[in-house]
Design a protein around this motif. Structure first.
Motif, PDB file in Angstrom:
ATOM      1  N   GLY A  32     -18.304 -24.990 -33.345  1.00 39.02           N
ATOM      2  CA  GLY A  32     -16.987 -25.501 -32.982  1.00 39.02           C
ATOM      3  C   GLY A  32     -17.048 -26.966 -32.593  1.00 39.02           C
ATOM      4  O   GLY A  32     -18.048 -27.428 -32.027  1.00 39.02           O
ATOM      5  N   ILE A  33     -16.008 -27.679 -32.888  1.00 34.38           N
ATOM      6  CA  ILE A  33     -15.953 -29.120 -32.633  1.00 34.38           C
ATOM      7  C   ILE A  33     -16.097 -29.422 -31.148  1.00 34.38           C
ATOM      8  O   ILE A  33     -16.856 -30.301 -30.747  1.00 34.38           O
ATOM      9  CB  ILE A  33     -14.639 -29.712 -33.195  1.00 34.38           C
ATOM     10  CG1 ILE A  33     -14.625 -29.608 -34.721  1.00 34.38           C
ATOM     11  CG2 ILE A  33     -14.454 -31.160 -32.738  1.00 34.38           C
ATOM     12  CD1 ILE A  33     -13.278 -29.883 -35.359  1.00 34.38           C
ATOM     13  N   ASN A  34     -15.366 -28.697 -30.327  1.00 32.76           N
ATOM     14  CA  ASN A  34     -15.372 -28.990 -28.895  1.00 32.76           C
ATOM     15  C   ASN A  34     -16.670 -28.586 -28.199  1.00 32.76           C
ATOM     16  O   ASN A  34     -16.967 -29.075 -27.113  1.00 32.76           O
ATOM     17  CB  ASN A  34     -14.179 -28.321 -28.208  1.00 32.76           C
ATOM     18  CG  ASN A  34     -12.867 -28.911 -28.665  1.00 32.76           C
ATOM     19  OD1 ASN A  34     -12.799 -30.060 -29.063  1.00 32.76           O
ATOM     20  ND2 ASN A  34     -11.814 -28.111 -28.634  1.00 32.76           N
ATOM     21  N   SER A  35     -17.424 -27.688 -28.824  1.00 39.00           N
ATOM     22  CA  SER A  35     -18.677 -27.220 -28.226  1.00 39.00           C
ATOM     23  C   SER A  35     -19.859 -28.140 -28.519  1.00 39.00           C
ATOM     24  O   SER A  35     -20.914 -27.986 -27.912  1.00 39.00           O
ATOM     25  CB  SER A  35     -19.014 -25.822 -28.754  1.00 39.00           C
ATOM     26  OG  SER A  35     -18.016 -24.917 -28.384  1.00 39.00           O
ATOM     27  N   VAL A  36     -19.676 -29.063 -29.442  1.00 37.58           N
ATOM     28  CA  VAL A  36     -20.782 -29.921 -29.881  1.00 37.58           C
ATOM     29  C   VAL A  36     -20.538 -31.346 -29.405  1.00 37.58           C
ATOM     30  O   VAL A  36     -19.519 -31.950 -29.739  1.00 37.58           O
ATOM     31  CB  VAL A  36     -20.912 -29.905 -31.422  1.00 37.58           C
ATOM     32  CG1 VAL A  36     -22.003 -30.860 -31.881  1.00 37.58           C
ATOM     33  CG2 VAL A  36     -21.185 -28.497 -31.918  1.00 37.58           C
ATOM     34  N   GLY A  37     -21.481 -31.856 -28.629  1.00 32.40           N
ATOM     35  CA  GLY A  37     -21.367 -33.223 -28.133  1.00 32.40           C
ATOM     36  C   GLY A  37     -22.035 -34.224 -29.063  1.00 32.40           C
ATOM     37  O   GLY A  37     -22.801 -33.868 -29.964  1.00 32.40           O
ATOM     38  N   VAL A  38     -21.753 -35.467 -28.819  1.00 34.49           N
ATOM     39  CA  VAL A  38     -22.324 -36.557 -29.601  1.00 34.49           C
ATOM     40  C   VAL A  38     -23.848 -36.535 -29.539  1.00 34.49           C
ATOM     41  O   VAL A  38     -24.524 -36.769 -30.554  1.00 34.49           O
ATOM     42  CB  VAL A  38     -21.749 -37.916 -29.121  1.00 34.49           C
ATOM     43  CG1 VAL A  38     -22.527 -39.086 -29.690  1.00 34.49           C
ATOM     44  CG2 VAL A  38     -20.276 -38.014 -29.482  1.00 34.49           C
ATOM     45  N   ASP A  39     -24.416 -36.240 -28.373  1.00 34.42           N
ATOM     46  CA  ASP A  39     -25.878 -36.225 -28.244  1.00 34.42           C
ATOM     47  C   ASP A  39     -26.518 -35.201 -29.172  1.00 34.42           C
ATOM     48  O   ASP A  39     -27.560 -35.467 -29.777  1.00 34.42           O
ATOM     49  CB  ASP A  39     -26.292 -35.963 -26.795  1.00 34.42           C
ATOM     50  CG  ASP A  39     -25.970 -37.134 -25.877  1.00 34.42           C
ATOM     51  OD1 ASP A  39     -25.842 -38.274 -26.387  1.00 34.42           O
ATOM     52  OD2 ASP A  39     -25.842 -36.916 -24.659  1.00 34.42           O
ATOM     53  N   ALA A  40     -25.918 -34.032 -29.307  1.00 36.46           N
ATOM     54  CA  ALA A  40     -26.461 -33.013 -30.205  1.00 36.46           C
ATOM     55  C   ALA A  40     -26.386 -33.466 -31.660  1.00 36.46           C
ATOM     56  O   ALA A  40     -27.311 -33.229 -32.443  1.00 36.46           O
ATOM     57  CB  ALA A  40     -25.709 -31.695 -30.024  1.00 36.46           C
ATOM     58  N   ILE A  41     -25.306 -34.132 -32.006  1.00 35.28           N
ATOM     59  CA  ILE A  41     -25.137 -34.603 -33.385  1.00 35.28           C
ATOM     60  C   ILE A  41     -26.182 -35.653 -33.727  1.00 35.28           C
ATOM     61  O   ILE A  41     -26.837 -35.576 -34.774  1.00 35.28           O
ATOM     62  CB  ILE A  41     -23.712 -35.165 -33.593  1.00 35.28           C
ATOM     63  CG1 ILE A  41     -22.665 -34.060 -33.421  1.00 35.28           C
ATOM     64  CG2 ILE A  41     -23.595 -35.810 -34.980  1.00 35.28           C
ATOM     65  CD1 ILE A  41     -21.249 -34.565 -33.259  1.00 35.28           C
ATOM     66  N   ILE A  42     -26.355 -36.638 -32.847  1.00 37.78           N
ATOM     67  CA  ILE A  42     -27.308 -37.713 -33.168  1.00 37.78           C
ATOM     68  C   ILE A  42     -28.745 -37.198 -33.159  1.00 37.78           C
ATOM     69  O   ILE A  42     -29.565 -37.646 -33.955  1.00 37.78           O
ATOM     70  CB  ILE A  42     -27.137 -38.950 -32.257  1.00 37.78           C
ATOM     71  CG1 ILE A  42     -27.376 -38.591 -30.795  1.00 37.78           C
ATOM     72  CG2 ILE A  42     -25.781 -39.592 -32.465  1.00 37.78           C
ATOM     73  CD1 ILE A  42     -27.453 -39.779 -29.871  1.00 37.78           C
ATOM     74  N   GLU A  43     -29.029 -36.222 -32.296  1.00 39.57           N
ATOM     75  CA  GLU A  43     -30.377 -35.635 -32.303  1.00 39.57           C
ATOM     76  C   GLU A  43     -30.624 -34.899 -33.623  1.00 39.57           C
ATOM     77  O   GLU A  43     -31.666 -35.048 -34.245  1.00 39.57           O
ATOM     78  CB  GLU A  43     -30.542 -34.676 -31.128  1.00 39.57           C
ATOM     79  CG  GLU A  43     -31.921 -34.024 -31.095  1.00 39.57           C
ATOM     80  CD  GLU A  43     -32.089 -33.067 -29.925  1.00 39.57           C
ATOM     81  OE1 GLU A  43     -32.989 -32.214 -30.040  1.00 39.57           O
ATOM     82  OE2 GLU A  43     -31.339 -33.149 -28.942  1.00 39.57           O
ATOM     83  N   HIS A  44     -29.652 -34.122 -34.047  1.00 37.51           N
ATOM     84  CA  HIS A  44     -29.761 -33.364 -35.299  1.00 37.51           C
ATOM     85  C   HIS A  44     -29.877 -34.313 -36.496  1.00 37.51           C
ATOM     86  O   HIS A  44     -30.641 -34.048 -37.431  1.00 37.51           O
ATOM     87  CB  HIS A  44     -28.537 -32.455 -35.448  1.00 37.51           C
ATOM     88  CG  HIS A  44     -28.639 -31.427 -36.522  1.00 37.51           C
ATOM     89  ND1 HIS A  44     -28.310 -31.689 -37.830  1.00 37.51           N
ATOM     90  CD2 HIS A  44     -29.017 -30.119 -36.478  1.00 37.51           C
ATOM     91  CE1 HIS A  44     -28.476 -30.594 -38.546  1.00 37.51           C
ATOM     92  NE2 HIS A  44     -28.903 -29.619 -37.741  1.00 37.51           N
ATOM     93  N   ALA A  45     -29.139 -35.419 -36.459  1.00 37.79           N
ATOM     94  CA  ALA A  45     -29.130 -36.376 -37.574  1.00 37.79           C
ATOM     95  C   ALA A  45     -30.295 -37.349 -37.542  1.00 37.79           C
ATOM     96  O   ALA A  45     -30.591 -38.002 -38.543  1.00 37.79           O
ATOM     97  CB  ALA A  45     -27.813 -37.157 -37.565  1.00 37.79           C
ATOM     98  N   GLY A  46     -30.933 -37.472 -36.382  1.00 39.24           N
ATOM     99  CA  GLY A  46     -32.027 -38.436 -36.258  1.00 39.24           C
ATOM    100  C   GLY A  46     -31.547 -39.876 -36.298  1.00 39.24           C
ATOM    101  O   GLY A  46     -32.179 -40.743 -36.905  1.00 39.24           O
ATOM    102  N   THR A  47     -30.404 -40.118 -35.659  1.00 36.61           N
ATOM    103  CA  THR A  47     -29.852 -41.477 -35.607  1.00 36.61           C
ATOM    104  C   THR A  47     -29.621 -41.874 -34.150  1.00 36.61           C
ATOM    105  O   THR A  47     -29.766 -41.064 -33.244  1.00 36.61           O
ATOM    106  CB  THR A  47     -28.508 -41.576 -36.358  1.00 36.61           C
ATOM    107  OG1 THR A  47     -27.550 -40.741 -35.708  1.00 36.61           O
ATOM    108  CG2 THR A  47     -28.637 -41.177 -37.817  1.00 36.61           C
ATOM    109  N   ALA A  48     -29.212 -43.087 -33.969  1.00 30.45           N
ATOM    110  CA  ALA A  48     -28.878 -43.585 -32.635  1.00 30.45           C
ATOM    111  C   ALA A  48     -27.384 -43.392 -32.371  1.00 30.45           C
ATOM    112  O   ALA A  48     -26.574 -43.377 -33.298  1.00 30.45           O
ATOM    113  CB  ALA A  48     -29.231 -45.066 -32.522  1.00 30.45           C
ATOM    114  N   LYS A  49     -27.038 -43.271 -31.110  1.00 30.66           N
ATOM    115  CA  LYS A  49     -25.633 -43.130 -30.728  1.00 30.66           C
ATOM    116  C   LYS A  49     -24.819 -44.335 -31.197  1.00 30.66           C
ATOM    117  O   LYS A  49     -23.682 -44.195 -31.651  1.00 30.66           O
ATOM    118  CB  LYS A  49     -25.525 -42.963 -29.207  1.00 30.66           C
ATOM    119  CG  LYS A  49     -24.150 -42.526 -28.739  1.00 30.66           C
ATOM    120  CD  LYS A  49     -24.100 -42.345 -27.233  1.00 30.66           C
ATOM    121  CE  LYS A  49     -24.856 -41.114 -26.806  1.00 30.66           C
ATOM    122  NZ  LYS A  49     -24.616 -40.753 -25.391  1.00 30.66           N
ATOM    123  N   THR A  50     -25.427 -45.515 -31.106  1.00 32.03           N
ATOM    124  CA  THR A  50     -24.714 -46.728 -31.541  1.00 32.03           C
ATOM    125  C   THR A  50     -24.381 -46.667 -33.027  1.00 32.03           C
ATOM    126  O   THR A  50     -23.353 -47.189 -33.455  1.00 32.03           O
ATOM    127  CB  THR A  50     -25.539 -47.997 -31.243  1.00 32.03           C
ATOM    128  OG1 THR A  50     -26.838 -47.859 -31.845  1.00 32.03           O
ATOM    129  CG2 THR A  50     -25.671 -48.239 -29.763  1.00 32.03           C
TER     130      THR A  50
END
Length: 195
Positions: A32-50
């Protein structure tokens, strides 16, 4: 397909944008969109938050990019599933149930991302609703064209009814985890189409 390090080294690496969209899609669809934070996305993608903020401006911008890509890929698959083998317009309309069944049996079936996004969003905010309507309009337009080609009276009304059956089957399959919802949808679609 090879699991060798050489094959991995020669395989094209996805861009940070594509990695973020693919990661967000996998996480949003499952959790779900609301259950997933930016930190989880960038960790999964292997990118930086910036990188995420530079490319999409915000999580909302990423959500929109995910829905745009997911919608385009799904529409391409679904419309090809019903149109690709050819046949009469009625034959193609008769492939709605089998196409849904194929989708519902996939291990990554988590329902319609547009229905899910609207369900999770603030009901006073029309942003997700507009994206969902744009997606569904493409499908309804194709169904209307097939109904017209089949000589069905009131093709737009019938196409909207077919769309309602499709959406109902998607929700039913998501809730029950029973791909048989597609078979019910196929029978309902056949009953809706005038002889």
């Amino acid at each position: 397909m090879s699991d060798s390090p050489i094959a991995e080294a020669t395989a094209p690496r996805l861009s940070p944008r594509d990695r973020l969209i693919d990661s967000a899609r996998a996480l949003f669809c499952r959790y779900g969109i609301n259950s997933v934070g930016v930190d989880a996305i960038i960790e999964h993608a292997g990118t930086a938050k910036t990188t995420l903020y530079k490319l999409f401006g915000s999580k909302d911008g990423l959500v929109e990019a995910v829905l745009e890509r997911e919608g385009a890929e799904w529409r391409s698959w679904f419309l090809d599933s019903i149109d690709g083998p050819g046949g009469s317009a009625r034959d193609r309309l008769g492939r709605i149930g089998p196409a849904l069944h194929d989708w519902f049996t996939r291990p990554d079936f988590y329902g319609c991302p547009f229905i899910n996004a609207v369900g999770e969003s603030d009901k006073a905010d029309d942003r997700m609703r507009k994206l969902a309507i744009a997606h569904k309009t493409v499908v309804i337009d194709r169904l209307t064209a097939l109904c017209t080609e089949a000589g069905i009276k009131e093709p737009t009304e019938i196409a909207h009814t077919l769309g309602l059956v499709i959406d109902g089957a998607i929700v039913m399959a998501l809730v029950t985890r029973d791909a048989g919802a597609a078979d019910v949808a196929g029978r309902a679609c056949a009953a809706i189409l005038p002889r």
